[in-house]
Design a protein around this motif. Structure first.
Motif, PDB file in Angstrom:
ATOM      1  N   PRO A   1       0.818  -1.214   0.000  1.00 13.89           N
ATOM      2  CA  PRO A   1       0.000   0.000   0.000  1.00 13.89           C
ATOM      3  C   PRO A   1       0.850   1.262   0.000  1.00 13.89           C
ATOM      4  CG  PRO A   1       0.049  -0.976   2.170  1.00 13.89           C
ATOM      5  CD  PRO A   1       0.740  -1.938   1.266  1.00 13.89           C
ATOM      6  N   LYS A   2       0.309   2.299  -0.588  1.00 12.89           N
ATOM      7  CA  LYS A   2       0.999   3.582  -0.617  1.00 12.89           C
ATOM      8  C   LYS A   2       0.280   4.547   0.317  1.00 12.89           C
ATOM      9  CE  LYS A   2       1.629   2.857  -5.593  1.00 12.89           C
ATOM     10  NZ  LYS A   2       1.286   3.390  -6.938  1.00 12.89           N
ATOM     11  N   PRO A   3       0.991   5.155   1.250  1.00 13.69           N
ATOM     12  CA  PRO A   3       0.325   6.133   2.117  1.00 13.69           C
ATOM     13  C   PRO A   3      -0.122   7.336   1.300  1.00 13.69           C
ATOM     14  CG  PRO A   3       2.693   6.157   2.472  1.00 13.69           C
ATOM     15  CD  PRO A   3       2.420   4.992   1.570  1.00 13.69           C
ATOM     16  N   SER A   4      -1.182   7.982   1.737  1.00  9.58           N
ATOM     17  CA  SER A   4      -1.699   9.130   1.013  1.00  9.58           C
ATOM     18  C   SER A   4      -0.694  10.274   1.077  1.00  9.58           C
ATOM     19  CB  SER A   4      -3.024   9.581   1.631  1.00  9.58           C
ATOM     20  OG  SER A   4      -2.800  10.127   2.913  1.00  9.58           O
ATOM     21  N   PRO A   5      -0.697  11.168   0.047  1.00  9.15           N
ATOM     22  CA  PRO A   5       0.208  12.323   0.069  1.00  9.15           C
ATOM     23  C   PRO A   5       0.039  13.175   1.325  1.00  9.15           C
ATOM     24  CG  PRO A   5      -0.747  12.057  -2.110  1.00  9.15           C
ATOM     25  CD  PRO A   5      -1.467  11.097  -1.206  1.00  9.15           C
ATOM     26  N   ALA A   6      -1.206  13.343   1.778  1.00 10.87           N
ATOM     27  CA  ALA A   6      -1.444  14.152   2.971  1.00 10.87           C
ATOM     28  C   ALA A   6      -0.816  13.507   4.200  1.00 10.87           C
ATOM     29  CB  ALA A   6      -2.946  14.346   3.178  1.00 10.87           C
ATOM     30  N   LYS A   7      -0.913  12.201   4.292  1.00 10.50           N
ATOM     31  CA  LYS A   7      -0.311  11.489   5.428  1.00 10.50           C
ATOM     32  C   LYS A   7       1.205  11.617   5.388  1.00 10.50           C
ATOM     33  CE  LYS A   7      -0.204   7.051   7.829  1.00 10.50           C
ATOM     34  NZ  LYS A   7      -0.724   5.677   7.877  1.00 10.50           N
ATOM     35  N   GLN A   8       1.798  11.473   4.205  1.00  9.61           N
ATOM     36  CA  GLN A   8       3.247  11.615   4.057  1.00  9.61           C
ATOM     37  C   GLN A   8       3.702  13.019   4.462  1.00  9.61           C
ATOM     38  OE1 GLN A   8       3.402  10.320  -0.143  1.00  9.61           O
ATOM     39  NE2 GLN A   8       4.797   8.710   0.517  1.00  9.61           N
ATOM     40  N   GLU A   9       2.913  14.020   4.075  1.00  6.76           N
ATOM     41  CA  GLU A   9       3.289  15.399   4.394  1.00  6.76           C
ATOM     42  C   GLU A   9       3.169  15.657   5.891  1.00  6.76           C
ATOM     43  OE1 GLU A   9       4.573  19.342   3.574  1.00  6.76           O
ATOM     44  OE2 GLU A   9       4.721  17.404   2.546  1.00  6.76           O
ATOM     45  N   PHE A  10       2.144  15.095   6.512  1.00  7.59           N
ATOM     46  CA  PHE A  10       1.993  15.237   7.961  1.00  7.59           C
ATOM     47  C   PHE A  10       3.195  14.638   8.686  1.00  7.59           C
ATOM     48  CE2 PHE A  10       0.571  12.978  11.874  1.00  7.59           C
ATOM     49  CZ  PHE A  10       0.490  14.089  12.699  1.00  7.59           C
ATOM     50  N   VAL A  11       3.600  13.444   8.280  1.00 12.53           N
ATOM     51  CA  VAL A  11       4.748  12.785   8.913  1.00 12.53           C
ATOM     52  C   VAL A  11       6.033  13.580   8.678  1.00 12.53           C
ATOM     53  CG1 VAL A  11       6.176  10.699   8.897  1.00 12.53           C
ATOM     54  CG2 VAL A  11       3.689  10.502   8.803  1.00 12.53           C
ATOM     55  N   ARG A  12       6.161  14.155   7.477  1.00  7.37           N
ATOM     56  CA  ARG A  12       7.371  14.944   7.178  1.00  7.37           C
ATOM     57  C   ARG A  12       7.443  16.197   8.043  1.00  7.37           C
ATOM     58  NH1 ARG A  12       9.232  19.204   4.536  1.00  7.37           N
ATOM     59  NH2 ARG A  12       7.145  19.925   3.942  1.00  7.37           N
ATOM     60  N   ARG A  13       6.309  16.876   8.211  1.00 12.00           N
ATOM     61  CA  ARG A  13       6.304  18.129   8.975  1.00 12.00           C
ATOM     62  C   ARG A  13       6.342  17.894  10.486  1.00 12.00           C
ATOM     63  NH1 ARG A  13       2.775  22.831   6.068  1.00 12.00           N
ATOM     64  NH2 ARG A  13       3.242  22.302   3.887  1.00 12.00           N
ATOM     65  N   TYR A  14       5.743  16.791  10.903  1.00 10.90           N
ATOM     66  CA  TYR A  14       5.663  16.516  12.343  1.00 10.90           C
ATOM     67  C   TYR A  14       6.135  15.092  12.635  1.00 10.90           C
ATOM     68  CZ  TYR A  14       2.810  20.721  12.166  1.00 10.90           C
ATOM     69  OH  TYR A  14       2.369  22.007  11.943  1.00 10.90           O
ATOM     70  N   PRO A  15       7.429  14.847  12.471  1.00  8.84           N
ATOM     71  CA  PRO A  15       7.954  13.480  12.657  1.00  8.84           C
ATOM     72  C   PRO A  15       7.746  12.937  14.068  1.00  8.84           C
ATOM     73  CG  PRO A  15       9.738  15.078  12.544  1.00  8.84           C
ATOM     74  CD  PRO A  15       8.498  15.806  12.126  1.00  8.84           C
ATOM     75  N   ASP A  16       7.614  13.836  15.048  1.00  9.28           N
ATOM     76  CA  ASP A  16       7.409  13.392  16.432  1.00  9.28           C
ATOM     77  C   ASP A  16       5.938  13.438  16.841  1.00  9.28           C
ATOM     78  OD1 ASP A  16      10.162  13.008  16.833  1.00  9.28           O
ATOM     79  OD2 ASP A  16      10.430  15.154  17.220  1.00  9.28           O
ATOM     80  N   GLY A  17       5.058  13.669  15.874  1.00 11.01           N
ATOM     81  CA  GLY A  17       3.629  13.736  16.178  1.00 11.01           C
ATOM     82  C   GLY A  17       3.173  15.154  16.474  1.00 11.01           C
ATOM     83  N   LEU A  18       1.912  15.292  16.812  1.00  7.16           N
ATOM     84  CA  LEU A  18       1.341  16.618  17.094  1.00  7.16           C
ATOM     85  C   LEU A  18       2.032  17.255  18.294  1.00  7.16           C
ATOM     86  CD1 LEU A  18      -2.523  16.173  16.710  1.00  7.16           C
ATOM     87  CD2 LEU A  18      -1.059  17.695  15.394  1.00  7.16           C
TER      88      LEU A  18
ATOM     89  N   LEU B   1      -2.285  21.973   6.233  1.00  3.52           N
ATOM     90  CA  LEU B   1      -2.008  21.095   5.098  1.00  3.52           C
ATOM     91  C   LEU B   1      -2.921  21.402   3.915  1.00  3.52           C
ATOM     92  CD1 LEU B   1      -1.361  17.624   6.793  1.00  3.52           C
ATOM     93  CD2 LEU B   1       0.290  19.328   6.049  1.00  3.52           C
ATOM     94  N   LYS B   2      -4.179  21.753   4.201  1.00  2.00           N
ATOM     95  CA  LYS B   2      -5.090  22.136   3.117  1.00  2.00           C
ATOM     96  C   LYS B   2      -4.552  23.348   2.361  1.00  2.00           C
ATOM     97  CE  LYS B   2      -9.383  20.550   5.302  1.00  2.00           C
ATOM     98  NZ  LYS B   2     -10.639  20.989   5.952  1.00  2.00           N
ATOM     99  N   ALA B   3      -4.040  24.325   3.119  1.00  3.67           N
ATOM    100  CA  ALA B   3      -3.502  25.544   2.507  1.00  3.67           C
ATOM    101  C   ALA B   3      -2.286  25.242   1.641  1.00  3.67           C
ATOM    102  CB  ALA B   3      -3.132  26.555   3.595  1.00  3.67           C
ATOM    103  N   ALA B   4      -1.582  24.166   1.973  1.00  7.03           N
ATOM    104  CA  ALA B   4      -0.391  23.775   1.219  1.00  7.03           C
ATOM    105  C   ALA B   4      -0.721  22.832   0.067  1.00  7.03           C
ATOM    106  CB  ALA B   4       0.625  23.124   2.154  1.00  7.03           C
TER     107      ALA B   4
END
Length: 279
Positions: free
Chosen positions: A226-243, A256-259
């Motif tokens: 499976p391929k993770p969604s682009p939004a999920k990949q971007e979330f992980v990239r920006r917040y590698p340690d979580g929220l 993320l919507k704005a980006a």
């Protein structure tokens, strides 16, 4: 879609049942078996009556399948297909369920999962069946995936989204009504296929399973993972340690919507919770 998640659910249930019976749960990953038939054979096992709740089999398989359906929507995103073949990304009001069956970690035995306590109470009181889980989608036919207006649709929307300008009527009219008669589908290019990788990605990997060896995979052509969604990949990239503390899932979703990565706060919360559970 019901057939796909049903097959996965039967294999997950079979693996746990085999482990409880001191048998090899790896059998459940074999693409050559018929999991429904293997589950029917469990009743004949010498330990079945002591180790398994046989009367719950059907309901538990449906419960796992329903959890998987919601989980797949969180990770891969459902789409809508018109009768002419047009495909659009499905919005969450179409997938609205009044019980708010959002993503949470699933583990065995199912009766020990806190989020399922109320569901089992209703089941034990004979007020709920596996079919009821699917039937309570507010705008979907649980069997066919058809987007439709039900008798309970407006009532559910009123209770959850409120009334007035932009309330239940506005949300139904904008996000659901234009797509009545469409069908819910999943993109085959991103839908997970190989069993071990699928369960691993969805967080339902049985502790006694082992990744199939190269020799095992040579028997059956290895399918893509499976391929993770682009939004999920971007979330992980920006917040590698979580929220970060003090930052809400809704705020990150707007960022993320704005980006250019459309996502909901619900999905951000699910991704963050999944990462914390895996750690």
């Amino acid at each position: 879609m019901r057939s796909n998640v049903g097959d996965l659910a039967e294999r997950a249930y079979l693996a746990d049942a085999l482990a409880s019976l001191e048998e090899n749960p790896q059998v459940a990953l074999d693409p050559a078996i018929n999991p429904k038939r293997e589950i029917s054979f469990l009743r004949e096992h010498r330990l079945a009556r002591r180790r398994l709740q046989l009367e719950d089999q059907r309901f538990e398989v449906e419960l796992i399948a329903f959890w998987l359906m919601n989980r797949l929507d969180e990770d891969y995103g459902a789409a809508m297909c018109s009768s002419s073949g047009g495909v659009l990304r499905a919005n969450h009001p179409i997938l609205f369920h009044p019980d708010q069956f959002f993503y949470f970690p699933l583990s065995f035995p199912l009766r020990n999962v806190p989020e399922l306590a109320r569901i089992f109470e209703e089941y034990d009181a004979q007020r709920m069946s596996g079919q009821d889980l699917w039937a309570r989608y507010s705008c979907l036919d649980g069997d066919t995936g058809l987007v439709k207006e039900k008798n309970s649709t407006k009532k559910h929307f009123e209770m959850y989204f409120g009334s007035g300008d932009g309330g239940s009527e506005g949300i139904f009219g904008k996000f659901v009504k234009p797509f009545l008669g469409w069908y819910l589908v999943f993109d085959p290019d991103v839908y997970p296929e190989e069993y071990y990788d699928t369960f691993e990605q969805l967080g339902l990997l049985h502790p006694h399973w082992k990744r199939p060896s190269d020799a095992d995979n040579s028997v059956v052509k290895k399918k893509r993972g499976p391929k993770p969604s682009p939004a999920k990949q971007e979330f992980v990239r920006r917040y590698p340690d979580g929220l970060p503390a003090g930052l809400t899932a809704e705020a990150v979703a707007e960022e993320l919507k704005a980006a250019g990565f459309p996502i909901t706060g619900r999905s951000i919360y699910s991704y963050d919770r999944e990462r914390r559970v895996r750690k």
